[in-house]
Design a protein around this motif. Structure first.
Motif, PDB file in Angstrom:
ATOM      1  N   ASN A 351       0.829  -1.204   0.000  1.00  0.00           N
ATOM      2  CA  ASN A 351       0.000   0.000   0.000  1.00  0.00           C
ATOM      3  C   ASN A 351       0.867   1.260   0.000  1.00  0.00           C
ATOM      4  O   ASN A 351       0.531   2.263  -0.632  1.00  0.00           O
ATOM      5  N   LEU A 352       2.000   1.183   0.699  1.00  0.00           N
ATOM      6  CA  LEU A 352       2.930   2.317   0.701  1.00  0.00           C
ATOM      7  C   LEU A 352       3.616   2.472  -0.657  1.00  0.00           C
ATOM      8  O   LEU A 352       3.936   3.588  -1.078  1.00  0.00           O
ATOM      9  N   LEU A 353       3.836   1.359  -1.349  1.00  0.00           N
ATOM     10  CA  LEU A 353       4.536   1.381  -2.632  1.00  0.00           C
ATOM     11  C   LEU A 353       3.601   1.591  -3.818  1.00  0.00           C
ATOM     12  O   LEU A 353       4.065   1.837  -4.946  1.00  0.00           O
ATOM     13  N   ASN A 354       2.303   1.482  -3.587  1.00  0.00           N
ATOM     14  CA  ASN A 354       1.315   1.508  -4.664  1.00  0.00           C
ATOM     15  C   ASN A 354       1.101   2.949  -5.163  1.00  0.00           C
ATOM     16  O   ASN A 354       0.307   3.700  -4.611  1.00  0.00           O
ATOM     17  N   LYS A 355       1.823   3.306  -6.204  1.00  0.00           N
ATOM     18  CA  LYS A 355       1.743   4.654  -6.777  1.00  0.00           C
ATOM     19  C   LYS A 355       1.501   4.555  -8.277  1.00  0.00           C
ATOM     20  O   LYS A 355       1.774   3.518  -8.889  1.00  0.00           O
ATOM     21  N   PRO A 356       0.988   5.607  -8.880  1.00  0.00           N
ATOM     22  CA  PRO A 356       0.650   5.536 -10.317  1.00  0.00           C
ATOM     23  C   PRO A 356       1.812   5.149 -11.218  1.00  0.00           C
ATOM     24  O   PRO A 356       1.615   4.533 -12.261  1.00  0.00           O
ATOM     25  N   GLY A 357       3.038   5.474 -10.822  1.00  0.00           N
ATOM     26  CA  GLY A 357       4.178   5.199 -11.692  1.00  0.00           C
ATOM     27  C   GLY A 357       4.837   3.860 -11.445  1.00  0.00           C
ATOM     28  O   GLY A 357       5.932   3.615 -11.976  1.00  0.00           O
ATOM     29  N   VAL A 358       4.201   2.988 -10.656  1.00  0.00           N
ATOM     30  CA  VAL A 358       4.809   1.706 -10.286  1.00  0.00           C
ATOM     31  C   VAL A 358       3.918   0.560 -10.752  1.00  0.00           C
ATOM     32  O   VAL A 358       2.692   0.591 -10.574  1.00  0.00           O
ATOM     33  N   ASN A 359       4.549  -0.471 -11.348  1.00  0.00           N
ATOM     34  CA  ASN A 359       3.819  -1.667 -11.779  1.00  0.00           C
ATOM     35  C   ASN A 359       4.040  -2.769 -10.743  1.00  0.00           C
ATOM     36  O   ASN A 359       5.161  -3.247 -10.571  1.00  0.00           O
ATOM     37  N   ILE A 360       2.964  -3.145 -10.041  1.00  0.00           N
ATOM     38  CA  ILE A 360       3.043  -4.151  -8.980  1.00  0.00           C
ATOM     39  C   ILE A 360       2.220  -5.367  -9.393  1.00  0.00           C
ATOM     40  O   ILE A 360       1.077  -5.234  -9.849  1.00  0.00           O
ATOM     41  N   ALA A 361       2.798  -6.552  -9.226  1.00  0.00           N
ATOM     42  CA  ALA A 361       2.092  -7.805  -9.529  1.00  0.00           C
ATOM     43  C   ALA A 361       2.250  -8.754  -8.340  1.00  0.00           C
ATOM     44  O   ALA A 361       3.331  -8.845  -7.748  1.00  0.00           O
ATOM     45  N   THR A 362       1.170  -9.465  -8.000  1.00  0.00           N
ATOM     46  CA  THR A 362       1.223 -10.416  -6.888  1.00  0.00           C
ATOM     47  C   THR A 362       0.690 -11.774  -7.329  1.00  0.00           C
ATOM     48  O   THR A 362      -0.222 -11.852  -8.157  1.00  0.00           O
ATOM     49  N   ALA A 363       1.284 -12.832  -6.787  1.00  0.00           N
ATOM     50  CA  ALA A 363       0.790 -14.197  -6.994  1.00  0.00           C
ATOM     51  C   ALA A 363       0.553 -14.806  -5.629  1.00  0.00           C
ATOM     52  O   ALA A 363       1.480 -14.903  -4.815  1.00  0.00           O
ATOM     53  N   GLU A 364      -0.692 -15.225  -5.362  1.00  0.00           N
ATOM     54  CA  GLU A 364      -1.046 -15.754  -4.045  1.00  0.00           C
ATOM     55  C   GLU A 364      -1.940 -16.978  -4.198  1.00  0.00           C
ATOM     56  O   GLU A 364      -2.500 -17.226  -5.266  1.00  0.00           O
ATOM     57  N   ASP A 365      -2.083 -17.690  -3.113  1.00  0.00           N
ATOM     58  CA  ASP A 365      -2.895 -18.909  -3.124  1.00  0.00           C
ATOM     59  C   ASP A 365      -3.816 -18.960  -1.899  1.00  0.00           C
ATOM     60  O   ASP A 365      -3.536 -19.649  -0.925  1.00  0.00           O
ATOM     61  N   PRO A 366      -4.980 -18.282  -1.967  1.00  0.00           N
ATOM     62  CA  PRO A 366      -5.422 -17.313  -2.982  1.00  0.00           C
ATOM     63  C   PRO A 366      -5.124 -15.897  -2.517  1.00  0.00           C
ATOM     64  O   PRO A 366      -4.606 -15.690  -1.422  1.00  0.00           O
ATOM     65  N   SER A 367      -5.481 -14.900  -3.351  1.00  0.00           N
ATOM     66  CA  SER A 367      -5.347 -13.499  -2.962  1.00  0.00           C
ATOM     67  C   SER A 367      -6.328 -13.203  -1.831  1.00  0.00           C
ATOM     68  O   SER A 367      -7.525 -13.468  -1.964  1.00  0.00           O
ATOM     69  N   GLU A 368      -5.804 -12.675  -0.732  1.00  0.00           N
ATOM     70  CA  GLU A 368      -6.647 -12.484   0.440  1.00  0.00           C
ATOM     71  C   GLU A 368      -7.236 -11.093   0.533  1.00  0.00           C
ATOM     72  O   GLU A 368      -8.335 -10.908   1.042  1.00  0.00           O
ATOM     73  N   ILE A 369      -6.482 -10.097   0.104  1.00  0.00           N
ATOM     74  CA  ILE A 369      -6.934  -8.710   0.238  1.00  0.00           C
ATOM     75  C   ILE A 369      -6.921  -8.057  -1.131  1.00  0.00           C
ATOM     76  O   ILE A 369      -5.924  -8.120  -1.850  1.00  0.00           O
ATOM     77  N   ASN A 370      -8.019  -7.444  -1.495  1.00  0.00           N
ATOM     78  CA  ASN A 370      -8.120  -6.765  -2.789  1.00  0.00           C
ATOM     79  C   ASN A 370      -7.545  -5.357  -2.655  1.00  0.00           C
ATOM     80  O   ASN A 370      -8.020  -4.568  -1.846  1.00  0.00           O
ATOM     81  N   LEU A 371      -6.518  -5.081  -3.440  1.00  0.00           N
ATOM     82  CA  LEU A 371      -5.857  -3.773  -3.373  1.00  0.00           C
ATOM     83  C   LEU A 371      -5.891  -3.130  -4.756  1.00  0.00           C
ATOM     84  O   LEU A 371      -5.159  -3.541  -5.650  1.00  0.00           O
ATOM     85  N   PRO A 372      -6.754  -2.136  -4.975  1.00  0.00           N
ATOM     86  CA  PRO A 372      -6.843  -1.475  -6.285  1.00  0.00           C
ATOM     87  C   PRO A 372      -5.498  -0.899  -6.700  1.00  0.00           C
ATOM     88  O   PRO A 372      -4.768  -0.329  -5.884  1.00  0.00           O
ATOM     89  N   GLY A 373      -5.169  -1.070  -7.972  1.00  0.00           N
ATOM     90  CA  GLY A 373      -3.898  -0.591  -8.486  1.00  0.00           C
ATOM     91  C   GLY A 373      -2.822  -1.655  -8.520  1.00  0.00           C
ATOM     92  O   GLY A 373      -1.736  -1.425  -9.056  1.00  0.00           O
ATOM     93  N   VAL A 374      -3.119  -2.829  -7.942  1.00  0.00           N
ATOM     94  CA  VAL A 374      -2.171  -3.932  -7.918  1.00  0.00           C
ATOM     95  C   VAL A 374      -2.725  -5.070  -8.765  1.00  0.00           C
ATOM     96  O   VAL A 374      -3.906  -5.435  -8.637  1.00  0.00           O
ATOM     97  N   ASN A 375      -1.895  -5.644  -9.639  1.00  0.00           N
ATOM     98  CA  ASN A 375      -2.315  -6.758 -10.491  1.00  0.00           C
ATOM     99  C   ASN A 375      -2.171  -8.063  -9.706  1.00  0.00           C
ATOM    100  O   ASN A 375      -1.056  -8.528  -9.478  1.00  0.00           O
ATOM    101  N   GLN A 376      -3.305  -8.628  -9.287  1.00  0.00           N
ATOM    102  CA  GLN A 376      -3.286  -9.795  -8.411  1.00  0.00           C
ATOM    103  C   GLN A 376      -3.694 -11.054  -9.167  1.00  0.00           C
ATOM    104  O   GLN A 376      -4.680 -11.055  -9.921  1.00  0.00           O
ATOM    105  N   VAL A 377      -2.910 -12.123  -8.946  1.00  0.00           N
ATOM    106  CA  VAL A 377      -3.151 -13.394  -9.627  1.00  0.00           C
ATOM    107  C   VAL A 377      -3.358 -14.478  -8.584  1.00  0.00           C
ATOM    108  O   VAL A 377      -2.581 -14.585  -7.632  1.00  0.00           O
ATOM    109  N   ASN A 378      -4.401 -15.282  -8.781  1.00  0.00           N
ATOM    110  CA  ASN A 378      -4.634 -16.447  -7.928  1.00  0.00           C
ATOM    111  C   ASN A 378      -3.935 -17.664  -8.520  1.00  0.00           C
ATOM    112  O   ASN A 378      -4.170 -18.015  -9.674  1.00  0.00           O
TER     113      ASN A 378
END
Length: 577
Positions: A351-378
């Motif tokens: 959340n601290l790193l989530n800025k318009p100029g940053v591309n963030i991707a996550t892979a989780e099993d499964p994704s627990e928290i929905n964070l807008p602006g972050v590309n989340q993959v289950n």
């Protein structure tokens, strides 16, 4: 004429219950007043005690003290007990509601039962017949008894209305996709008690700030437990006959295969509890000997936006962590057991790193928290989408920051390390006891020491300890030797502070309210890198970290106890030397 007078006299007279006669003998009621109350109770089909207290003839407190004195039974203040710890499987809830009784405990072959009317022989015989156990009465105030019973059996409709208002409580994305699911959903919707029970359990868990709900079938009984502040508590014991319908209802909402009961399944569901508040739930099913056990984890998206200050980091620990996540590349690892808050810590960093100029991707099993602006993959291993496959795809998508839910195998670790070495910031978790052993665990997985030393920049080990209730905590008399055994240094025990202990009040759970994080934040310094390169042990790494001012988990917990945040017993329970 004489016959008419006799008939009128018989009509006017009424048999007094034992409680009425006791109140007369104690001078609390006159004969006429007691008969009038008994007559009103009979006409309204109400109990004598309800009519007495309702009319104000005798207060509930005065009545309880009088009954206790007359019958020689102990008097109990129900405000002093924790309703969540009352046994729920010893007596049917309908009997408790009908006869206004509460089971307090079982001692050998006898039940300790709270009542306001120990003269109620019908209640005593019903309990004996149902449980095949004797009954020992404890006297309680009638109004508190009624409040406790009604609170435990409060209808779902009332609970929902009191929280969010009519129409503001509903499941989202619960569409039914197959004929089998549609048929089952129709059956469940018609089965209103199942729907109401599930809604009530979810709402109660949310209101009690529980982290998980456990629905557990056994051979002869069924129980529901909540994990509140890290402690499992039995909340309900519904009839075992509902286990299959309840499991089907949960699986339909979570969009799981209701016909598959042989293998574990994972799903999600959302619950709207207000016009702008939606709570996510992660659902996990597990086939057991006597049915499917279902665990529902509550995922409150607001927990990721609490801010790093709310997590309980000490100033120097917070500074180390913030300095690490500001690095352009490298690997940051969070370690600890299941339920220790690793995901919240990672998402707080994201959340601290989530800025318009940053591309963030996550892979989780499964994704627990929905964070807008972050590309989340289950991750979906059955479909071939593993952590390693997701990571390879991420690296083709020009990411700046990658978050991997867990490093489980050598392939995932290898790709993560290569990403950290080639200009990406990688955040992930491992299951180890503390920060130093994390590095040796990676070595045991088959990762070369050079790769570990050149990629890992910081490791945070963490635990969650129950926080003492600020309203009722009291100073604890802990012997000097016990403080030394716990890990305090002689100079720390200077008399300028005292440890606190839990007490318990109406605002907390047995003296605790909420949880606080205990952290070991270890940057990988040049000296630690040298120990890794020569394949040193975890003990060497721990000794070097201590020399650099890194607190161990135990030392961090003792510091929290010294500040009065938690108890010494809690620190000893969640940390190890």
């Amino acid at each position: 004429m004489a016959a008419v007078d006799i008939a009128q006299k018989d009509a006017a007279s009424i048999a007094l219950p034992g409680l009425g006669r006791a109140l007369i003998s104690a001078g609390k009621l006159t004969q006429k007043a007691a008969e009038d109350i008994a007559r009103k109770a009979q006409a309204s089909r109400n109990s004598f005690i309800a009519e007495v207290t309702g009319a104000g003839a005798v207060s509930a407190s005065d009545l309880a003290h009088t009954v206790s004195s007359v019958f020689g039974a102990p008097l109990l203040d129900l405000n002093a007990i924790d309703p969540l710890r009352l046994p729920r499987d010893l007596l049917d809830a309908k009997i408790c509601q009908t006869y206004r009784v509460v089971v307090l405990s079982k001692r050998n072959n006898r039940l300790i039962v709270a009542t306001a009317d120990p003269t109620d022989q019908e209640a005593a015989e019903k309990i004996k017949f149902t449980t095949q156990l004797g009954v020992d009465w404890v006297i309680a105030e009638y109004d508190k008894l009624v409040h406790l019973i009604d609170a435990n059996t409060k209808s779902t409709g009332e609970a929902m209305d009191s929280y969010a208002g009519a129409g503001d409580f509903e499941f989202e994305d619960a569409s039914v996709e197959t004929e089998a699911e549609a048929s089952d959903a129709a059956t469940d919707v018609e089965d209103a008690p199942i729907v109401k029970f599930l809604h009530k359990m979810l709402l109660d868990a949310f209101n009690m700030r529980a982290s998980d709900l456990h629905f557990e079938p056994y051979e002869h009984h069924y129980r529901v437990r909540f994990r509140v502040d890290g402690e499992l508590r039995e909340i309900a014991s519904p009839p075992i006959a509902i286990k299959d319908k309840l499991a089907s209802r949960i699986k339909v909402i979570s969009r799981l295969d209701i016909s598959e009961k042989r293998v574990p399944q994972d799903g999600r569901m959302k619950l709207k509890v207000g016009p702008d508040r939606v709570i996510d739930f992660r659902v996990s099913t597990l086939p057991t000997l006597f049915g499917e056990k279902i665990v529902i984890r509550i995922l409150d998206p607001s927990s990721a936006k609490m801010g790093i200050e709310a997590l309980g980091y000490e100033p120097e620990e917070k500074e180390r962590l913030l300095r690490a996540i500001e690095r352009p590349y490298g690997m940051i690892l969070v370690t600890g057991p299941t339920g220790s808050g690793k995901t919240v810590s990672l998402y707080t960093c994201l959340n601290l790193l989530n800025k318009p100029g940053v591309n963030i991707a996550t892979a989780e099993d499964p994704s627990e928290i929905n964070l807008p602006g972050v590309n989340q993959v289950n991750v979906n291993e059955r479909a071939g989408l593993t952590f390693a496959v997701a990571l390879k795809a991420f690296l083709r998508q020009d990411p700046d920051i990658i978050m991997v839910g867990e490093i489980r195998d050598l392939e995932t670790a290898d790709i993560s390390i290569k990403a950290a070495q080639t200009g990406h910031l990688v955040l992930s978790t491992l299951h180890t006891n503390d920060a130093p052993t994390t590095l040796t665990r990676m070595r045991n997985m088959g990762i070369a020491p050079f790769n570990i030393a050149s990629s890992v920049i910081l490791i945070t080990a963490q635990r969650l300890a129950r926080r003492l209730c600020p309203q009722c905590k009291e100073p604890a008399d802990v012997p000097h030797e016990a403080l030394l055994d716990a890990g305090y240094a002689e100079e720390d025990i200077d008399g300028s502070w005292v440890p606190y202990k839990p007490v318990g009040c109406s605002a907390c759970n047995n003296g605790y309210k909420g949880r606080v994080g205990i952290y070991q934040v270890m940057p990988v310094s040049e000296e630690i890198q040298r120990i890794i390169l020569r394949d040193g042990s975890a003990l060497e790494i721990a000794a070097q970290a201590k020399a650099e001012g890194v607190r161990s988990l135990r030392e961090s917990g003792l510091h929290k106890a010294r500040m009065g945040m938690t108890s010494l017993e809690e620190v000893l329970a969640v940390t190890n030397l």
